[in-house]
Design a protein around this motif. Structure first.
Motif, short mmCIF file in Angstrom:
data_model
loop_
_atom_site.label_atom_id
_atom_site.label_comp_id
_atom_site.label_asym_id
_atom_site.label_seq_id
_atom_site.Cartn_x
_atom_site.Cartn_y
_atom_site.Cartn_z
N PRO A 128 -15.22 -44.34 11.56
CA PRO A 128 -15.68 -42.99 11.19
C PRO A 128 -15.02 -41.94 12.09
CG PRO A 128 -17.37 -44.15 12.43
CD PRO A 128 -16.27 -45.14 12.20
N ARG A 129 -14.39 -40.98 11.48
CA ARG A 129 -13.65 -39.97 12.25
C ARG A 129 -14.28 -38.58 12.15
NH1 ARG A 129 -10.25 -42.74 15.45
NH2 ARG A 129 -8.98 -40.86 15.68
N THR A 130 -15.02 -38.32 11.08
CA THR A 130 -15.62 -37.01 10.87
C THR A 130 -17.11 -37.17 10.60
OG1 THR A 130 -15.16 -37.05 8.50
CG2 THR A 130 -13.45 -36.12 9.92
N ALA A 131 -17.81 -36.04 10.55
CA ALA A 131 -19.26 -36.06 10.32
C ALA A 131 -19.59 -36.61 8.94
CB ALA A 131 -19.83 -34.65 10.47
N SER A 132 -18.75 -36.34 7.94
CA SER A 132 -19.01 -36.88 6.60
C SER A 132 -18.89 -38.40 6.59
CB SER A 132 -18.03 -36.27 5.60
OG SER A 132 -16.69 -36.53 5.98
N ASN B 48 -23.06 -42.30 6.52
CA ASN B 48 -23.36 -43.63 6.02
C ASN B 48 -23.72 -44.62 7.12
OD1 ASN B 48 -23.58 -45.67 4.02
ND2 ASN B 48 -21.50 -46.36 4.49
N HIS B 49 -23.46 -44.28 8.38
CA HIS B 49 -23.68 -45.22 9.48
C HIS B 49 -24.84 -44.84 10.39
CE1 HIS B 49 -19.88 -47.03 8.32
NE2 HIS B 49 -19.26 -45.88 8.48
N ILE C 257 -24.41 -43.87 16.43
CA ILE C 257 -23.57 -44.30 15.31
C ILE C 257 -23.40 -45.81 15.28
CG2 ILE C 257 -22.31 -42.15 15.18
CD1 ILE C 257 -20.07 -43.44 16.76
N GLY C 258 -23.76 -46.51 16.33
CA GLY C 258 -23.58 -47.95 16.33
C GLY C 258 -23.85 -48.56 17.69
N SER C 259 -23.69 -49.86 17.76
CA SER C 259 -23.86 -50.62 18.99
C SER C 259 -22.52 -51.21 19.39
CB SER C 259 -24.89 -51.74 18.81
OG SER C 259 -26.12 -51.21 18.36
N LEU D 263 -15.39 -37.06 15.66
CA LEU D 263 -16.83 -36.79 15.51
C LEU D 263 -17.30 -35.58 16.30
CD1 LEU D 263 -18.15 -40.47 15.69
CD2 LEU D 263 -17.61 -39.12 13.67
N GLY D 264 -16.38 -34.68 16.59
CA GLY D 264 -16.78 -33.46 17.28
C GLY D 264 -17.54 -32.50 16.39
N ASP D 265 -17.48 -32.71 15.07
CA ASP D 265 -18.19 -31.84 14.14
C ASP D 265 -19.55 -32.38 13.75
OD1 ASP D 265 -17.09 -34.00 12.87
OD2 ASP D 265 -16.54 -32.92 11.04
#
Length: 547
Positions: A223-227, A231-232, A245-247, A320-322
Motif C-alpha cells: 500500500p502506497r497511498t491512503a486509498s 482495504n487493510h 496498517i499491519g503487523s 502513506l503520507g496522505d
C-alpha cells in the motif's frame, strides 16, 4: 628396421669402409647421394598431393575439408545410442520401449483425464498440490503466456535434437507445486512423471524465477497511498488501533547448502542450523503486504528493518503520507476531543527500534490502561505469527529446509511461496474486509463467570476485560478467595460526556517519538474501551470458541 626409399638409393653406411677401415671420402659421397634422393622423394610427394587436390576441385570438393587429408580407409558407420528413459513399458507386441511422460500416471490423472465433476478429486488435488484445480489451470495459462521469456525450452510442440517432444509444461508445473508443497526431491518427481531429474531441476529453477518476478509483482502489492490503505486498516480501526496498517515480524527459513564463506553469518544462537531471515508485514487477514529479501540469520530485528524498503519508506514519509486518522484525547475531566494524525504505523514486538511507526507492547507496567492496551496489541499482533505458520504448513519446503544451492534461489523460493499464499487468499475469498466483529460489551464479576461464558467469549476479549486475571478464571463454582477480592475489583468506569471537538492542527506520526505516540494510543484505547466501542475483528461475526 625399415629404411626409406632415399636411403635405399644412396646405399648404406657399409659402403663407407675401405679394406675394413673408415674412409671419410666415401662417407662424403654417401651423404651427397642421400640428400639428392631425399629431395627427389619430397618433390614426387608434392606432385602427387597437387594431383590429388586437382582431382578434388574437379569433383567439387573443398581441398581444406577433413576428407582431403583422410586416409584411404572407409569411414566408420555411425552408431546410434540406445534410447534413454526414466521408465519403460512393454507394448502388445512384447517390445520394451521408453515410457513417455504423456503416458505417466500424473499426466493421465491430472492433465489428460481429470475428474472435474468429482468433489473427491478436487479435495485430493488441493491437498496434494496446495491449490484448487481451476487455479492450477490458470497458473499453467500464465506460464504459457510467459513461455518465451522464462520457459522457451519447454515451448509446446518443440522437440529435442533427435526429434523427441519436450516434456509437457502442465506436468512440469505439477512437479514445481509438489516440490514446494510437500518438500519432495527431484528424484521422487522423476519417478512419478517419467521426466528426467535434470529436466525437472532446470524447470524448477526457471519456475521460482518466474514466481519471484511475475507472480510476486502481481499478488504482493505494497500500500502506497491512503486509498490503498482502506482495504487493510479496517480491522485495526474496529479493534481500537486507528492508523495501524499491519503487523511486522521476522522468521527463519532453514537452508541446507550454504557455502562455507556464508555459513558463519547464517548461524544464529537461536538455531542449530544455517538459516535465512525474512522480515514480513501482513494485515489482520494474513495477507502479505511486503517482505524483504533474505538476510543472514544472525541479524536481529533492528538490523533487518533497516533493509526493509517498505518500513523505511514509511518512516521517511515517502509513502502513506496522505493517510489521516483520529485519536481520542481527554479534554478536561468529563469530555473528550478528537485529534487528527497523519501517517501510519505497524504492530511489532519489543525487538525493533523505538520508532513511532513501530509500536510494541509495554514490558513492565502497573497501570491497568497500559496492561489492557498491551495485551490487546499482543493478541492483534499474532496475525503475523499465524501467517508464518500458514506459509510453512502449506509450503512444506519452508519448514523442512531448502536443499538448493545459492542464496538467490532461496530468496526466489520464499517470494514464490508468498505470492502463491496471497493468490490462494483471493481464491478462497479470505482477502476481503471483515465487516463484522465480536463486541466486548459483556462484563461479569471477576472469578464468577458462567461455564458457557468462559467457553464462548474469545480469549482476547476476556484478557481485555480482566487483564490482571487472564490466567485465573475460576470455573469450579467456589469463587475466589476473600483475600484477593480487594486487589482485583474492577476499575470504575466514569461517565464520559459525548462532547467531541476536533483540534485545529495535525500531528505527523513519523516525527513523534515512540513513547509519545504510544501514550496517545493508550489514551485513545482506554477511552474507546470505556465507551464500549471496541470489537474483536471476526470474518464471520460469530463468537469463536476458546481453543
Amino acid at each position: 628396421m625399415a629404411i626409406s626409399k632415399a636411403q635405399f638409393e644412396a646405399g648404406s653406411l657399409s659402403s663407407c669402409f675401405k679394406q675394413g677401415e673408415w674412409d671419410p671420402g666415401l662417407y662424403g659421397e654417401y651423404k651427397r647421394k642421400l640428400n639428392e634422393a631425399e629431395e627427389i622423394a619430397t618433390t614426387e610427394a608434392m606432385l602427387d598431393h597437387g594431383l590429388s587436390l586437382t582431382r578434388q576441385f574437379a569433383r567439387g570438393l573443398s581441398p581444406f575439408s577433413p576428407r582431403s587429408f583422410s586416409t584411404s580407409a572407409p569411414p566408420k558407420k555411425l552408431q546410434r545410442r540406445e534410447p534413454k528413459g526414466v521408465a519403460y513399458y512393454t507394448n502388445e507386441e512384447g517390445k520394451t520401449s521408453v515410457l513417455p511422460p504423456k503416458m505417466s500416471s500424473w499426466y493421465n490423472m491430472y492433465v489428460a483425464h481429470p475428474q472435474i465433476n468429482s468433489a473427491k478429486f478436487h479435495r485430493r488435488f488441493r491437498a496434494r498440490f496446495r491449490m484448487p484445480y481451476q487455479s492450477y489451470e490458470d497458473l499453467c495459462d500464465l506460464v504459457i503466456e510467459h513461455v518465451d521469456e522464462y520457459f522457451a525450452r519447454w515451448t509446446p510442440g518443440k522437440t529435442d535434437a533427435v526429434g523427441n517432444p519436450c516434456a509437457p509444461i502442465e506436468l512440469l508445473v505439477l512437479t514445481a507445486l509438489r516440490y514446494l508443497g510437500r518438500g519432495w526431491t527431484f528424484d521422487d518427481l522423476s519417478e512419478n512423471t517419467a521426466i528426467s531429474e535434470e529436466v525437472i531441476r532446470l524447470f524448477f529453477h526457471q519456475f521460482i524465477k518466474f514466481g519471484a518476478e511475475v507472480l510476486f509483482e502481481k499478488h504482493v502489492i505494497e500500500p502506497r497511498t491512503a486509498s490503498d490503505l482502506e482495504n487493510h486498516s479496517h480491522e485495526y480501526l474496529v479493534a481500537g488501533f486507528p492508523g495501524a496498517i499491519g503487523s511486522m515480524d521476522a522468521t527463519h527459513i532453514s537452508c541446507e547448502r550454504v557455502s562455507w564463506k556464508e555459513r558463519q553469518s547464517h548461524l544464529s544462537h537461536k538455531l542449530p542450523y544455517t538459516a535465512r531471515s525474512f522480515n514480513l508485514t501482513v494485515n489482520h487477514r494474513r495477507r502479505i503486504l511486503s517482505t524483504t529479501t533474505g538476510h543472514p540469520a544472525r541479524w536481529n530485528d533492528k538490523t533487518l528493518i533497516t533493509f526493509d524498503d517498505f518500513a523505511m519508506d514509511l518512516k521517511e514519509g515517502k509513502i502513506l503520507g496522505d493517510h489521516v486518522f483520529e485519536l481520542y484525547e481527554k479534554d478536561g475531566e468529563d469530555s473528550v476531543k478528537k485529534v487528527t494524525y497523519r501517517g501510519a504505523w505497524l504492530l511489532v514486538d519489543n525487538g525493533y527500534h523505538s520508532w513511532a511507526i513501530t509500536i510494541p507492547p509495554m514490558k513492565i507496567t502497573t497501570k491497568r490502561s497500559q496492561i489492557r492496551f498491551s495485551q490487546w496489541l499482543e493478541s492483534m499482533r499474532k496475525d503475523v505469527e499465524c501467517t508464518f505458520g500458514i506459509l510453512k504448513g502449506r509450503w512444506r519446503i519452508l519448514k523442512t529446509g531448502i536443499r538448493i544451492r545459492g542464496l538467490e534461489e532461496v530468496d526466489r523460493i520464499w517470494k514464490t511461496c508468498c505470492a502463491l499464499h496471497n493468490w490462494l487468499l483471493e481464491v478462497d475469498g479470505l482477502d476481503k474486509s471483515w465487516n463484522s466483529g465480536v463486541p466486548s460489551e459483556w462484563q461479569g464479576d471477576l472469578g464468577k463467570h458462567d461455564d458457557c461464558d468462559v467457553r464462548y467469549i474469545p480469549r482476547p476479549i476476556r484478557r481485555l476485560l480482566s487483564p490482571q486475571q487472564r490466567r485465573n478464571y475460576d470455573t469450579s463454582g467456589m469463587g475466589i478467595g476473600g483475600d484477593m477480592m480487594k486487589e482485583q475489583n474492577h476499575e470504575v468506569v466514569p461517565n464520559i460526556v459525548e462532547r467531541v471537538s476536533h483540534s485545529n492542527g495535525e500531528m505527523v506520526v513519523r516525527k513523534m517519538s515512540m513513547q509519545q505516540f504510544r501514550s496517545k494510543l493508550v489514551e485513545h484505547f482506554d477511552i474507546a474501551f470505556k465507551k464500549r466501542e471496541l470489537s474483536w475483528p471476526s470474518r464471520t461475526g460469530l463468537i469463536p470458541r476458546d481453543i
